[in-house]
Design a protein around this motif. Structure first.
Motif, PDB file in Angstrom:
ATOM      1  N   ASN A  60       0.919  -1.147  -0.111  1.00  0.00           N
ATOM      2  CA  ASN A  60       0.120   0.108   0.003  1.00  0.00           C
ATOM      3  C   ASN A  60       0.812   1.185  -0.017  1.00  0.00           C
ATOM      4  O   ASN A  60       0.746   2.051  -0.670  1.00  0.00           O
ATOM      5  CB  ASN A  60      -0.944   0.076   1.194  1.00  0.00           C
ATOM      6  CG  ASN A  60      -2.075  -0.668   0.952  1.00  0.00           C
ATOM      7  OD1 ASN A  60      -3.363  -0.318   0.475  1.00  0.00           O
ATOM      8  ND2 ASN A  60      -1.978  -2.395   1.244  1.00  0.00           N
ATOM      9  N   LEU A  64       1.398   4.332  -3.173  1.00  0.00           N
ATOM     10  CA  LEU A  64       1.440   5.640  -2.804  1.00  0.00           C
ATOM     11  C   LEU A  64       2.656   6.487  -3.160  1.00  0.00           C
ATOM     12  O   LEU A  64       2.775   7.621  -2.965  1.00  0.00           O
ATOM     13  CB  LEU A  64       0.779   6.051  -1.352  1.00  0.00           C
ATOM     14  CG  LEU A  64      -0.558   5.700  -1.003  1.00  0.00           C
ATOM     15  CD1 LEU A  64      -0.779   5.887   0.257  1.00  0.00           C
ATOM     16  CD2 LEU A  64      -1.375   6.542  -1.795  1.00  0.00           C
ATOM     17  N   SER A 244      -7.849  12.381   2.046  1.00  0.00           N
ATOM     18  CA  SER A 244      -8.293  11.468   3.050  1.00  0.00           C
ATOM     19  C   SER A 244      -7.889   9.898   2.793  1.00  0.00           C
ATOM     20  O   SER A 244      -7.772   9.638   1.704  1.00  0.00           O
ATOM     21  CB  SER A 244      -9.800  11.630   3.501  1.00  0.00           C
ATOM     22  OG  SER A 244     -10.207  12.979   3.946  1.00  0.00           O
ATOM     23  N   VAL A 245      -8.166   9.334   4.175  1.00  0.00           N
ATOM     24  CA  VAL A 245      -7.921   7.660   3.847  1.00  0.00           C
ATOM     25  C   VAL A 245      -9.221   7.012   4.489  1.00  0.00           C
ATOM     26  O   VAL A 245      -9.371   7.565   5.791  1.00  0.00           O
ATOM     27  CB  VAL A 245      -6.568   7.150   4.509  1.00  0.00           C
ATOM     28  CG1 VAL A 245      -6.418   7.411   5.823  1.00  0.00           C
ATOM     29  CG2 VAL A 245      -6.458   5.518   4.192  1.00  0.00           C
ATOM     30  N   SER A 247     -10.267   3.435   5.768  1.00  0.00           N
ATOM     31  CA  SER A 247     -10.119   1.779   6.024  1.00  0.00           C
ATOM     32  C   SER A 247     -10.551   1.640   7.076  1.00  0.00           C
ATOM     33  O   SER A 247     -10.932   2.244   8.199  1.00  0.00           O
ATOM     34  CB  SER A 247      -8.601   1.547   5.968  1.00  0.00           C
ATOM     35  OG  SER A 247      -8.344   0.402   5.966  1.00  0.00           O
ATOM     36  N   ILE A 252      -3.528   0.596   7.340  1.00  0.00           N
ATOM     37  CA  ILE A 252      -3.777   1.677   6.404  1.00  0.00           C
ATOM     38  C   ILE A 252      -3.864   2.867   7.073  1.00  0.00           C
ATOM     39  O   ILE A 252      -3.446   3.708   6.235  1.00  0.00           O
ATOM     40  CB  ILE A 252      -4.989   1.087   5.383  1.00  0.00           C
ATOM     41  CG1 ILE A 252      -4.784  -0.360   5.126  1.00  0.00           C
ATOM     42  CG2 ILE A 252      -5.054   2.154   4.422  1.00  0.00           C
ATOM     43  CD1 ILE A 252      -3.668  -0.553   4.116  1.00  0.00           C
ATOM     44  N   LYS A 253      -4.558   2.951   8.181  1.00  0.00           N
ATOM     45  CA  LYS A 253      -4.679   4.319   8.772  1.00  0.00           C
ATOM     46  C   LYS A 253      -3.318   4.831   9.154  1.00  0.00           C
ATOM     47  O   LYS A 253      -3.270   6.005   9.142  1.00  0.00           O
ATOM     48  CB  LYS A 253      -5.621   3.999  10.118  1.00  0.00           C
ATOM     49  CG  LYS A 253      -6.997   3.677   9.635  1.00  0.00           C
ATOM     50  CD  LYS A 253      -7.958   3.241  11.093  1.00  0.00           C
ATOM     51  CE  LYS A 253      -9.243   3.151  10.788  1.00  0.00           C
ATOM     52  NZ  LYS A 253     -10.120   2.969  11.976  1.00  0.00           N
ATOM     53  N   GLY A 256      -1.872   6.269   6.120  1.00  0.00           N
ATOM     54  CA  GLY A 256      -2.459   7.663   5.948  1.00  0.00           C
ATOM     55  C   GLY A 256      -2.016   8.817   7.011  1.00  0.00           C
ATOM     56  O   GLY A 256      -1.897   9.714   6.350  1.00  0.00           O
ATOM     57  N   LEU A 261      -2.650  12.147   5.255  1.00  0.00           N
ATOM     58  CA  LEU A 261      -4.139  12.071   5.063  1.00  0.00           C
ATOM     59  C   LEU A 261      -4.892  12.212   6.219  1.00  0.00           C
ATOM     60  O   LEU A 261      -4.588  11.656   7.383  1.00  0.00           O
ATOM     61  CB  LEU A 261      -4.142  10.782   4.146  1.00  0.00           C
ATOM     62  CG  LEU A 261      -3.468  10.908   3.046  1.00  0.00           C
ATOM     63  CD1 LEU A 261      -3.879   9.455   2.221  1.00  0.00           C
ATOM     64  CD2 LEU A 261      -3.783  11.864   2.085  1.00  0.00           C
ATOM     65  N   ASN A 263      -7.839  10.662   8.549  1.00  0.00           N
ATOM     66  CA  ASN A 263      -8.316   9.398   8.770  1.00  0.00           C
ATOM     67  C   ASN A 263     -10.035   9.577   8.927  1.00  0.00           C
ATOM     68  O   ASN A 263     -10.268  10.484   9.678  1.00  0.00           O
ATOM     69  CB  ASN A 263      -7.644   8.657   9.753  1.00  0.00           C
ATOM     70  CG  ASN A 263      -6.604   7.811   9.562  1.00  0.00           C
ATOM     71  OD1 ASN A 263      -6.698   6.819   8.635  1.00  0.00           O
ATOM     72  ND2 ASN A 263      -5.620   8.156  10.168  1.00  0.00           N
ATOM     73  N   TYR A 295      -8.058   7.769  -0.663  1.00  0.00           N
ATOM     74  CA  TYR A 295      -7.649   6.498  -0.592  1.00  0.00           C
ATOM     75  C   TYR A 295      -8.633   5.578   0.030  1.00  0.00           C
ATOM     76  O   TYR A 295      -8.688   5.619   1.071  1.00  0.00           O
ATOM     77  CB  TYR A 295      -6.382   6.504   0.076  1.00  0.00           C
ATOM     78  CG  TYR A 295      -5.476   5.220  -0.361  1.00  0.00           C
ATOM     79  CD1 TYR A 295      -4.937   4.975  -1.539  1.00  0.00           C
ATOM     80  CD2 TYR A 295      -5.429   4.131   0.559  1.00  0.00           C
ATOM     81  CE1 TYR A 295      -4.125   3.836  -1.914  1.00  0.00           C
ATOM     82  CE2 TYR A 295      -4.715   2.792   0.277  1.00  0.00           C
ATOM     83  CZ  TYR A 295      -4.189   2.782  -0.780  1.00  0.00           C
ATOM     84  OH  TYR A 295      -3.429   1.751  -1.103  1.00  0.00           O
ATOM     85  N   HIS A 297      -9.843   2.155   1.092  1.00  0.00           N
ATOM     86  CA  HIS A 297      -9.189   0.815   1.118  1.00  0.00           C
ATOM     87  C   HIS A 297     -10.393  -0.106   1.894  1.00  0.00           C
ATOM     88  O   HIS A 297     -11.078   0.166   2.596  1.00  0.00           O
ATOM     89  CB  HIS A 297      -8.044   0.822   1.997  1.00  0.00           C
ATOM     90  CG  HIS A 297      -7.565  -0.414   2.569  1.00  0.00           C
ATOM     91  ND1 HIS A 297      -8.017  -1.175   3.413  1.00  0.00           N
ATOM     92  CD2 HIS A 297      -6.611  -1.370   1.833  1.00  0.00           C
ATOM     93  CE1 HIS A 297      -7.305  -2.212   3.612  1.00  0.00           C
ATOM     94  NE2 HIS A 297      -6.608  -2.366   2.524  1.00  0.00           N
TER      95      HIS A 297
END
Length: 404
Positions: A60, A64, A244-245, A247, A252-253, A256, A261, A263, A295, A297
């Motif tokens: 991941n 990016l 932003s992300v 997930s 993944i957070k 981010g 990004l 969350n 993003y 996920h």
């Protein structure tokens, strides 16, 4: 131009004899994803650089555009960021699974997909009994938690538990990669064995066994590392002023967080087949109205792949197509400001193997102004013929963000 990446974790797969020698993407009913493949361009992406384990933390962050040779510090440090733990210079963080052992066999990596509520009680119990000035346990989500060792040495060999389902666990205990790391390896193995003594007698596990559920009867720490040095995406890609992300997965957070990004938590997002797909799509659209980059996920296909459940994995792929991709495209095509969409997995998680592999994955990019190629449907085989060819390193992210 706004940009959204829809990441279907682990959705790539191998050809399956039971599906007429088709891959799951070839077999699944995905009219929306196939439509975007026809309208846009496709290719393949090598998300795991040579020499790296095909983990989601590698794949991941590579998608990016991050150079793994410069930023890789394992999962633990990323997951620490996601739960709000700010690492100090001498903190070594590790992913700490709660797993299910059955005798000498590692039955599964998730303790039967234990809930966060039950796991939180067990993690607090372990911290009370095993924690000290050197060792600390922190609750994450479901089976995924955090272990912090002050002054630890990350030069230890730890096996990801999802790579070894139904294998004997004792030969897989932590090993030092150099003499200086021996104390850390010894400490980690002691924690594993002591956790088994404590957890086997805990009321939650006694109750789970009475209910026919898998007990959460051991910890399994792995992927050690220190605080990573990652520039925010806004610095590398000036097109991204805010992003932003979305997930359900701490890892993944955490990516981010270090990528700069925001969350976004979605109620009912579980990381499993029963996740709130519609809620994730709505959150992505709302964020995209206000920001430049999202993003999104979705973990569900990866978990189905680890279970080795072909039918469930097909269902998750079809759910992503129907409940996520379709609604997002139908909404953004009405907007005055154009949106570039990319859809891709991070790595394959073949049901036959039940763990990650490092083969290149298919991807599509659809946006106004992108000239279509000859690919007519999205799958691992068709995308080989895509106009983008085979990309690696930061080539995908640079390409995607250059679409304006």
């Amino acid at each position: 131009m706004k940009h959204i990446i829809i990441l279907a974790d682990g959705s790539a797969d191998w050809k399956c004899a039971s599906l007429g020698d088709k891959t799951l993407f070839q077999y699944a009913h995905t009219p929306n994803i196939d439509m975007l493949a026809k309208m846009g361009r496709c290719g393949r992406l090598k998300t795991v650089p040579d020499g790296f384990h095909p983990g989601s933390e590698v794949a991941n962050s590579a998608i990016l555009g991050y150079d793994q040779h410069k930023v890789y510090e394992g999962r633990g440090s990323l997951e620490a960021a996601s739960i709000g733990y700010e690492m100090r210079p001498d903190d070594m963080a590790m992913r700490c699974n709660i797993i299910c052992l059955e005798g000498d066999i590692l039955k599964n990596h998730s303790a039967g997909h234990i809930t966060t509520e039950d796991a939180d009680i067990l993690i607090q119990y372990l911290d009370q009994n095993l924690g000290n000035d050197i060792v600390r346990f922190y609750t994450g989500v479901q089976y995924r938690h955090l272990l912090v060792i002050k002054g630890g040495d990350k030069r230890v060999k730890c096996v990801p538990p999802h790579d070894v389902p139904l294998q004997p666990w004792r030969p897989l205990l932590v090993q030092a990669e150099c003499p200086e790391a021996e104390p850390t390896a010894k400490l980690l193995n002691e924690l594993i064995l002591k956790s088994q003594e404590l957890l086997s007698k805990h009321p939650i596990n006694l109750q789970r066994q009475e209910q026919g559920k898998d007990p959460a009867n051991s910890i399994w720490p792995w992927s050690p590392g220190f605080r990573p040095s990652m520039d925010p995406l806004t610095k590398t890609y000036p097109q991204i002023k805010k992003g932003s992300v979305i997930s359900a997965v701490d890892l993944i957070k955490g990516i981010g967080h270090y990528a700069g990004l925001r969350n976004i938590d979605v109620p009912g997002a579980t990381g499993l087949f029963n996740t709130n797909y519609e809620g994730k799509a709505e959150a992505a659209l709302k964020a995209l109205k206000e920001e430049d980059f999202v993003y999104l996920h979705i973990e569900a296909p990866d978990e189905a792949g680890h279970e080795g459940d072909i039918n469930l994995k097909i269902r998750t792929i079809e759910d992503i197509d129907k409940k996520v991709v379709g609604p997002i495209y139908e909404e953004i095509k009405t907007w005055a400001e154009p949106v570039a969409i990319s859809i891709l997995p991070d790595h394959p998680t073949p049901c036959e193997l039940r763990t990650h592999t490092n083969e290149p994955i298919p991807f599509l990019i659809c946006a106004p102004g992108v000239e279509p190629d000859d690919v007519q449907q999205f799958d691992e085989i068709s995308c080989v013929e895509g106009a983008y060819g085979l990309l690696q390193g930061d080539e995908f992210m640079k390409l995607f963000m250059s679409i304006e």
